[in-house]
Design a protein around this motif. Structure first.
Motif, PDB file in Angstrom:
ATOM      1  N   ARG A  30       0.861  -1.171   0.000  1.00  0.00           N
ATOM      2  CA  ARG A  30       0.000   0.000   0.000  1.00  0.00           C
ATOM      3  C   ARG A  30       0.902   1.228   0.000  1.00  0.00           C
ATOM      4  O   ARG A  30       1.943   1.257   0.666  1.00  0.00           O
ATOM      5  CB  ARG A  30      -0.859  -0.030   1.263  1.00  0.00           C
ATOM      6  N   GLY A  31       0.495   2.264  -0.710  1.00  0.00           N
ATOM      7  CA  GLY A  31       1.356   3.437  -0.852  1.00  0.00           C
ATOM      8  C   GLY A  31       1.773   4.046   0.475  1.00  0.00           C
ATOM      9  O   GLY A  31       2.925   4.472   0.648  1.00  0.00           O
ATOM     10  N   SER A  32       0.853   4.059   1.432  1.00  0.00           N
ATOM     11  CA  SER A  32       1.130   4.731   2.697  1.00  0.00           C
ATOM     12  C   SER A  32       2.106   3.962   3.586  1.00  0.00           C
ATOM     13  O   SER A  32       2.603   4.518   4.578  1.00  0.00           O
ATOM     14  CB  SER A  32      -0.176   4.963   3.465  1.00  0.00           C
ATOM     15  N   VAL A  33       2.394   2.696   3.246  1.00  0.00           N
ATOM     16  CA  VAL A  33       3.315   1.919   4.075  1.00  0.00           C
ATOM     17  C   VAL A  33       4.610   1.579   3.344  1.00  0.00           C
ATOM     18  O   VAL A  33       5.543   1.043   3.950  1.00  0.00           O
ATOM     19  CB  VAL A  33       2.668   0.608   4.585  1.00  0.00           C
ATOM     20  N   LYS A  34       4.633   1.876   2.062  1.00  0.00           N
ATOM     21  CA  LYS A  34       5.829   1.570   1.286  1.00  0.00           C
ATOM     22  C   LYS A  34       7.030   2.275   1.902  1.00  0.00           C
ATOM     23  O   LYS A  34       6.940   3.408   2.344  1.00  0.00           O
ATOM     24  CB  LYS A  34       5.632   2.006  -0.164  1.00  0.00           C
ATOM     25  N   ASP A  35       8.148   1.607   1.933  1.00  0.00           N
ATOM     26  CA  ASP A  35       9.401   2.091   2.517  1.00  0.00           C
ATOM     27  C   ASP A  35       9.398   2.061   4.039  1.00  0.00           C
ATOM     28  O   ASP A  35      10.423   2.373   4.662  1.00  0.00           O
ATOM     29  CB  ASP A  35       9.744   3.514   2.050  1.00  0.00           C
ATOM     30  N   ARG A  36       8.261   1.683   4.649  1.00  0.00           N
ATOM     31  CA  ARG A  36       8.231   1.530   6.113  1.00  0.00           C
ATOM     32  C   ARG A  36       7.943   0.088   6.519  1.00  0.00           C
ATOM     33  O   ARG A  36       8.452  -0.378   7.539  1.00  0.00           O
ATOM     34  CB  ARG A  36       7.152   2.435   6.728  1.00  0.00           C
ATOM     35  N   PHE A  37       7.140  -0.612   5.733  1.00  0.00           N
ATOM     36  CA  PHE A  37       6.768  -1.989   6.041  1.00  0.00           C
ATOM     37  C   PHE A  37       7.474  -2.929   5.071  1.00  0.00           C
ATOM     38  O   PHE A  37       7.740  -2.575   3.917  1.00  0.00           O
ATOM     39  CB  PHE A  37       5.264  -2.182   5.900  1.00  0.00           C
TER      40      PHE A  37
END
Length: 126
Positions: A61-68
């Motif tokens: 999901r865009g909002s979690v990319k690079d964090r999850f």
């Protein structure tokens, strides 16, 4: 009988990390597209991440990319979701789920998922 059992949820401060686990039985996670979803009260369930059976193609999901980060341990038949830099908007019940999609294709479309765990709660507070 397929069972998916999540663990690893909890309460964490903004900016913290959690690693969710999903142990599967009666189902081999490495053979299929599998994913993580989340849901908050009053909102529909949304796809967070998924990983294909072959090629290890991943979807976020865009909002979690690079964090999850989604991953699998095939020897343990376990799916993981590493969550870093957590935000308050990540607060939700998190579910792991499995499809019958083999090969390189995968999706976070809920309609593709046949098997669901009961969820683990993640709460992020400031």
């Amino acid at each position: 009988q397929v069972q998916l059992v999540e663990s690893g949820g909890g309460s964490v401060q903004t900016g913290g990390s959690l690693k969710l686990s999903c142990v599967a039985s009666g189902y081999t996670t490495s053979d299929y597209c599998v994913g993580w979803f989340r849901q908050t009260p009053g909102k529909g369930r949304e796809g967070v991440a998924a990983i294909a059976a072959r090629g290890e193609t991943q979807y976020y999901r865009g909002s979690v990319k690079d964090r999850f980060s989604i991953s699998r341990d095939n020897a343990k038949n376990t799916l993981y979701l590493q969550m870093n830099s957590l935000k308050s908007e990540d607060t939700a019940m998190y579910y792991c789920a499995g499809t019958s999609l083999s090969g390189s294709y995968c999706t976070t479309e809920q309609s593709a998922y046949k098997y669901w765990g009961r969820g683990t709660q993640v709460t992020v507070s400031s």
